[in-house]
Design a protein around this motif. Structure first.
Motif, mmCIF file in Angstrom:
data_model
loop_
_atom_site.group_PDB
_atom_site.id
_atom_site.type_symbol
_atom_site.label_atom_id
_atom_site.label_comp_id
_atom_site.label_asym_id
_atom_site.label_seq_id
_atom_site.Cartn_x
_atom_site.Cartn_y
_atom_site.Cartn_z
ATOM 1 N N VAL A 54 0.845 -1.210 0.000
ATOM 2 C CA VAL A 54 0.000 0.000 0.000
ATOM 3 C C VAL A 54 0.865 1.239 0.000
ATOM 4 C CG1 VAL A 54 -2.009 1.083 1.068
ATOM 5 C CG2 VAL A 54 -1.351 -1.220 1.750
ATOM 6 N N GLY A 92 0.813 5.508 0.279
ATOM 7 C CA GLY A 92 0.130 6.783 0.489
ATOM 8 C C GLY A 92 0.878 7.831 -0.320
ATOM 9 N N THR A 93 1.882 8.460 0.318
ATOM 10 C CA THR A 93 2.664 9.483 -0.390
ATOM 11 C C THR A 93 3.994 8.954 -0.906
ATOM 12 O OG1 THR A 93 3.855 10.126 1.592
ATOM 13 C CG2 THR A 93 1.741 11.241 1.177
ATOM 14 N N GLY A 94 4.412 7.774 -0.426
ATOM 15 C CA GLY A 94 5.733 7.265 -0.812
ATOM 16 C C GLY A 94 6.863 7.928 -0.044
ATOM 17 N N HIS A 95 6.554 8.493 1.147
ATOM 18 C CA HIS A 95 7.576 9.191 1.934
ATOM 19 C C HIS A 95 8.430 8.264 2.792
ATOM 20 C CE1 HIS A 95 6.163 13.013 0.743
ATOM 21 N NE2 HIS A 95 6.603 13.693 1.783
ATOM 22 N N ASP A 96 8.018 7.026 2.926
ATOM 23 C CA ASP A 96 8.697 6.164 3.892
ATOM 24 C C ASP A 96 10.201 6.102 3.620
ATOM 25 O OD1 ASP A 96 8.126 4.133 6.084
ATOM 26 O OD2 ASP A 96 9.391 2.984 4.715
ATOM 27 N N TYR A 97 10.997 6.252 4.682
ATOM 28 C CA TYR A 97 12.452 6.244 4.529
ATOM 29 C C TYR A 97 12.976 4.867 4.159
ATOM 30 C CZ TYR A 97 12.728 10.902 6.583
ATOM 31 O OH TYR A 97 12.599 12.241 6.820
ATOM 32 N N HIS A 151 5.546 17.131 11.218
ATOM 33 C CA HIS A 151 5.943 18.510 10.975
ATOM 34 C C HIS A 151 5.806 18.930 9.523
ATOM 35 C CE1 HIS A 151 8.095 19.268 14.868
ATOM 36 N NE2 HIS A 151 7.543 20.416 14.586
ATOM 37 N N GLY A 192 1.890 11.696 4.677
ATOM 38 C CA GLY A 192 0.532 11.157 4.654
ATOM 39 C C GLY A 192 0.166 10.507 5.973
ATOM 40 N N GLY A 196 1.116 6.050 6.759
ATOM 41 C CA GLY A 196 2.306 5.587 7.470
ATOM 42 C C GLY A 196 2.500 6.309 8.785
ATOM 43 N N CYS A 256 3.541 9.074 14.880
ATOM 44 C CA CYS A 256 3.327 10.423 14.359
ATOM 45 C C CYS A 256 3.479 11.511 15.424
ATOM 46 C CB CYS A 256 1.959 10.523 13.691
ATOM 47 S SG CYS A 256 1.936 11.659 12.301
ATOM 48 N N HIS A 257 4.643 12.115 15.455
ATOM 49 C CA HIS A 257 4.835 13.226 16.385
ATOM 50 C C HIS A 257 5.114 14.518 15.632
ATOM 51 C CE1 HIS A 257 9.485 12.666 16.802
ATOM 52 N NE2 HIS A 257 9.071 12.019 15.759
ATOM 53 N N GLY A 317 0.916 -0.704 6.521
ATOM 54 C CA GLY A 317 0.992 -1.668 5.435
ATOM 55 C C GLY A 317 0.883 -3.132 5.779
ATOM 56 N N VAL A 331 -5.913 0.757 4.867
ATOM 57 C CA VAL A 331 -6.788 1.737 5.516
ATOM 58 C C VAL A 331 -7.402 2.610 4.435
ATOM 59 C CG1 VAL A 331 -6.881 3.717 7.079
ATOM 60 C CG2 VAL A 331 -5.417 1.759 7.628
ATOM 61 N N TYR A 369 12.395 5.026 16.552
ATOM 62 C CA TYR A 369 11.121 5.325 15.884
ATOM 63 C C TYR A 369 11.111 4.620 14.535
ATOM 64 C CZ TYR A 369 7.303 8.231 13.973
ATOM 65 O OH TYR A 369 6.125 8.675 13.409
ATOM 66 N N ASN A 384 9.363 4.856 11.970
ATOM 67 C CA ASN A 384 9.116 5.650 10.762
ATOM 68 C C ASN A 384 10.331 6.458 10.328
ATOM 69 O OD1 ASN A 384 6.551 4.754 10.694
ATOM 70 N ND2 ASN A 384 5.547 6.725 10.992
HETATM 71 C C1 LIG Z 1 10.018 15.069 4.727
HETATM 72 C C2 LIG Z 1 9.565 14.149 5.817
HETATM 73 C C3 LIG Z 1 9.156 14.688 7.025
HETATM 74 C C4 LIG Z 1 8.714 13.846 8.044
HETATM 75 N N1 LIG Z 1 8.300 14.409 9.218
HETATM 76 C C5 LIG Z 1 7.794 13.620 10.186
HETATM 77 C C6 LIG Z 1 7.311 14.190 11.405
HETATM 78 O O1 LIG Z 1 7.357 15.394 11.623
HETATM 79 N N2 LIG Z 1 6.800 13.363 12.338
HETATM 80 C C7 LIG Z 1 6.722 12.014 12.137
HETATM 81 O O2 LIG Z 1 6.215 11.320 13.022
HETATM 82 N N3 LIG Z 1 7.193 11.435 11.015
HETATM 83 C C8 LIG Z 1 7.735 12.207 10.038
HETATM 84 N N4 LIG Z 1 8.225 11.633 8.895
HETATM 85 C C9 LIG Z 1 8.232 10.170 8.781
HETATM 86 C C10 LIG Z 1 6.876 9.670 8.301
HETATM 87 O O3 LIG Z 1 6.064 9.418 9.420
HETATM 88 C C11 LIG Z 1 7.076 8.368 7.526
HETATM 89 O O4 LIG Z 1 7.850 8.625 6.382
HETATM 90 C C12 LIG Z 1 5.750 7.717 7.138
HETATM 91 O O5 LIG Z 1 6.017 6.376 6.817
HETATM 92 C C13 LIG Z 1 5.083 8.402 5.968
HETATM 93 O O6 LIG Z 1 3.837 7.818 5.708
HETATM 94 P P1 LIG Z 1 3.171 7.981 4.260
HETATM 95 O O7 LIG Z 1 1.879 7.264 4.272
HETATM 96 O O8 LIG Z 1 3.203 9.407 3.895
HETATM 97 O O9 LIG Z 1 4.242 7.259 3.329
HETATM 98 P P2 LIG Z 1 4.232 5.877 2.477
HETATM 99 O O10 LIG Z 1 5.643 5.672 2.084
HETATM 100 O O11 LIG Z 1 3.246 5.990 1.389
HETATM 101 O O12 LIG Z 1 3.760 4.792 3.494
HETATM 102 C C14 LIG Z 1 4.513 4.464 4.642
HETATM 103 C C15 LIG Z 1 4.069 3.119 5.217
HETATM 104 O O13 LIG Z 1 2.688 3.183 5.554
HETATM 105 C C16 LIG Z 1 1.942 2.251 4.800
HETATM 106 N N5 LIG Z 1 0.684 2.865 4.383
HETATM 107 C C17 LIG Z 1 0.512 4.019 3.709
HETATM 108 N N6 LIG Z 1 -0.798 4.221 3.490
HETATM 109 C C18 LIG Z 1 -1.455 3.179 4.038
HETATM 110 C C19 LIG Z 1 -2.821 2.799 4.119
HETATM 111 N N7 LIG Z 1 -3.787 3.528 3.566
HETATM 112 N N8 LIG Z 1 -3.143 1.655 4.753
HETATM 113 C C20 LIG Z 1 -2.184 0.876 5.309
HETATM 114 N N9 LIG Z 1 -0.880 1.179 5.253
HETATM 115 C C21 LIG Z 1 -0.514 2.317 4.620
HETATM 116 C C22 LIG Z 1 2.816 1.862 3.624
HETATM 117 O O14 LIG Z 1 2.526 0.557 3.157
HETATM 118 C C23 LIG Z 1 4.200 1.961 4.221
HETATM 119 O O15 LIG Z 1 4.503 0.773 4.926
HETATM 120 C C24 LIG Z 1 8.698 12.441 7.859
HETATM 121 C C25 LIG Z 1 9.127 11.897 6.642
HETATM 122 C C26 LIG Z 1 9.560 12.735 5.632
HETATM 123 C C27 LIG Z 1 10.023 12.120 4.345
#
Ligand SMILES: Cc1cc2nc3c(=O)[nH]c(=O)nc-3n(C[C@H](O)[C@H](O)[C@H](O)COP(=O)(O)OP(=O)(O)OC[C@H]3O[C@@H](n4cnc5c(N)ncnc54)[C@H](O)[C@@H]3O)c2cc1C
Length: 565
Positions: free
Chosen positions: A103, A105-110, A166, A171, A174, A180-181, A250, A255, A511, A513
């Motif tokens: 799954v 969302g935004t593809g932000h996962d490190y 922040h 998204g 994740g 999520c802080h 994921g 979700v 953490y 994430n």
């Molecule tokens: C620029 C940047 C700033 C950040 N700042 C913060 C911050 O201030 N605080 C903080 O706590 N974290 C922060 N993060 C870390 C962030 O919490 C993680 O990168 C998180 O995984 C992002 O979630 P995403 O859904 O956007 O990304 P994605 O890469 O799309 O998903 C991340 C994970 O969540 C899963 N997922 C996504 N959508 C769903 C869904 N609908 N149902 C089930 N699983 C799903 C994916 O499969 C994957 O395992 C930051 C990251 C970046 C790149």
């Protein structure tokens, strides 16, 4: 479980029509795609507005680019469901054809965990509706919305906010599932604490709502949207909701909607940033700054929850103009160490009224001529506008990240020494001078300490699977290295791996994430206990109950070790 997984992979290969070897970030890699007849069958089960992207198409190639560009996977097919009903159809299609599901969302996962090779990848981007029920102080939003999509209307139209990260490009999928802080966390708890309901499609294809009242069946409307009316209770057991709030993204289902508590939007945000330019490549200055941070940590911890965050960081680049606020500062500036504070609340004079902060502003170090500070007062909306700077894909880069949580007891003189050793290791292995002219475009690194853990006494705390280390940290030590040029990958990841390894031995929590960990890089042996503390066994039991076939595979995610990894 490993056997089931292997069988699924073999079955998945049997449905392939086209495979080819392509160049990838990991070298040569085989890419396979769903056969034409199966692709047609999948399309026939979805609304026409849903997208089905197959390998080798331009749209597919664009879609697999992740924010951390050093990670890339090749799903067999990518689906952008237009409606909730399409998510159900896609997951059931995967189950029928023995495909694994990932799954995005935004593809932000490190760690690039939103996609995996050979899977059916569900991109939630089109599920981005946001609703507000201001009388009940609640918001409901599709998992494909970004925090920007939620917070902007919340603040502008309703004077409310949600606890988020922040950066508004992150998204909820994740972020909220992993904890999520952000700026409001000390005041209102982690994002996960503020989630009140989660509607998801389970790995077996059931549409359900998980909440503190157990699990309920849900249905869709004739147009495919979610019907908000709860169906009958499946179970009063709240384990699924507990596991979703902290177990990470994921792995327990897709979700489709979060229900979240609204909180008042602060009317005044003040930021104070003190910046020291670094000319001393031996790092005496930065050692003093780390010392000051660590020695004052307990005082800052006691400032009260309106003092949302503070951070100190250093990066080895030249930069004359201070810029940025909060923990983002160090990453966006260079050639300097920066100490930042953010205060969210309603008192526009909070900085002036807080003697400890005034003392920092008046602090005169021997290198005083190199010290600048600035303080801003702004609205919450403007604060977030400022932080909304990462949407541009030109910011995407190769990133290697790791972190450890430091408890209040860990904030002692030995910690300063360890911090400094980590900095020196990064500097030595990356082979860039501490305050040299290097640019992040090529290779750079950041060592930063971000303070302000979640309020441990939050009423929802015991009902989530957030680890104790996360609940109670005084500072999160984050190490980051990377840049845009793949030629530096080896140095960048070696720098993070070598610097973090001794810290892993001392500090047991991280953490989930904010860790990247891949083949050959930063392999974290105790990753389950590190991410989930005492909750590992119960989390794995929930994973087994809701995903008995291991359909959802997330590297360094729940159940991954049981899936033969
Ligand atoms: C620029 C940047 C700033 C950040 N700042 C913060 C911050 O201030 N605080 C903080 O706590 N974290 C922060 N993060 C870390 C962030 O919490 C993680 O990168 C998180 O995984 C992002 O979630 P995403 O859904 O956007 O990304 P994605 O890469 O799309 O998903 C991340 C994970 O969540 C899963 N997922 C996504 N959508 C769903 C869904 N609908 N149902 C089930 N699983 C799903 C994916 O499969 C994957 O395992 C930051 C990251 C970046 C790149």
């Amino acid at each position: 479980m490993a056997l089931v997984q292997q069988k699924m992979r073999i079955a998945a290969i049997a449905v392939l029509l086209l495979c080819s070897v392509a160049a990838s970030v990991h070298g040569q890699q085989q890419q396979c795609r769903l056969g034409d007849s199966l692709a047609a069958e999948l399309r026939s089960q979805l609304r026409p507005e849903s997208l089905v992207l197959l390998p080798f198409s331009a749209a597919y190639r664009r879609d697999i680019v992740l924010r951390s560009t050093n990670f890339q996977s090749y799903p067999q097919v990518i689906v952008h469901p237009a409606k909730v009903k399409d998510v159900v159809a896609a997951v059931r299609f995967a189950a029928k054809n023995n495909l694994t599901v990932s799954v995005k969302g935004t593809g932000h996962d490190y760690n690039g965990r939103c996609s995996s090779d050979g899977s059916l990848n569900i991109n939630t981007r089109l599920l981005n509706d946001v609703f507000f029920d201001v009388r009940q102080n609640k918001t409901f939003f599709g998992a494909g919305a970004t925090f920007g999509d939620i917070i902007k209307p919340a603040v502008l139209k309703h004077g409310r906010a949600v606890v988020s990260g922040h950066d508004l490009t992150v998204g909820p999928g994740g972020c909220l599932l992993g904890g999520c802080h952000g700026a409001l966390a000390r005041l209102h708890g982690l994002g996960a604490d503020n989630v009140q309901s989660i509607v998801l499609v389970t790995p077996t294809g059931q549409l359900v709502k998980a909440s503190n009242r157990g699990v309920h069946q849900m249905n869709t409307l004739p147009n495919g949207d979610l019907d908000f009316k709860e169906g009958k209770q499946v179970t009063p057991d709240t384990s699924l909701f507990w596991a979703l709030r902290g177990g990470g993204g994921g792995s327990l289902g897709v979700v489709v909607q979060f229900g979240m508590q609204l909180v008042p939007a602060p009317t005044a945000v003040q930021t104070v940033t003190v910046t020291w330019l670094l000319y001393d490549a031996q790092g005496k200055q930065i050692r003093d700054i780390f010392n000051a941070f660590v020695f004052n940590a307990s005082f800052w911890q006691a400032l009260g929850p309106h003092w949302a965050a503070w951070s100190v960081g250093s990066v080895p680049r030249n930069c004359s103009a201070p810029q940025g606020i909060s923990s983002g500062t160090a990453a966006s500036c260079a050639g300097q160490a920066a100490l930042s504070f953010v205060c969210v609340g309603d008192d526009p004079l909070a900085v002036e009224k807080t003697p400890g902060i005034r003392a920092i502003l008046n602090y005169r170090a021997p290198w005083v001529s190199d010290m600048t500070y600035y303080s801003t007062k702004t609205s919450y909306r403007s604060y977030y506008d400022f932080m909304y700077h990462n949407a541009d894909t030109s910011n995407y880069q190769r990133q290697f990240v790791s972190n450890v949580f430091l408890s209040p007891q860990d904030m002692n003189p030995s910690a300063t020494g360890r911090l400094f050793t980590a900095l020196e290791t990064m500097q030595r292995v990356a082979a860039v001078p501490l305050a040299g002219p290097d640019s992040f475009e090529t290779l750079g690194f950041v060592v930063s300490l971000v303070g302000g853990g979640a309020v441990p006494g939050h009423p929802e705390a015991a009902k989530t699977s957030i680890s104790r280390a996360f609940r109670t940290f005084a500072a999160e030590l984050v190490l980051t290295a990377g840049g845009k040029d793949p030629a530096w990958d080896l140095r960048a990841y070696q720098a993070v791996s070598d610097a973090i390894a001794p810290l892993y031995k001392l500090y047991p929590g991280s953490y989930q994430n904010e860790v990247s960990s891949a083949e050959g890089f930063n392999r974290v042996p105790d990753w389950q206990a590190r991410f989930w503390g005492d909750n590992v066994a119960r989390l794995l039991a929930v994973k087994k109950q809701y995903d008995p076939q291991g359909r959802m595979v997330v590297p360094y995610g729940l159940g991954w070790s049981e899936q033969g990894q």
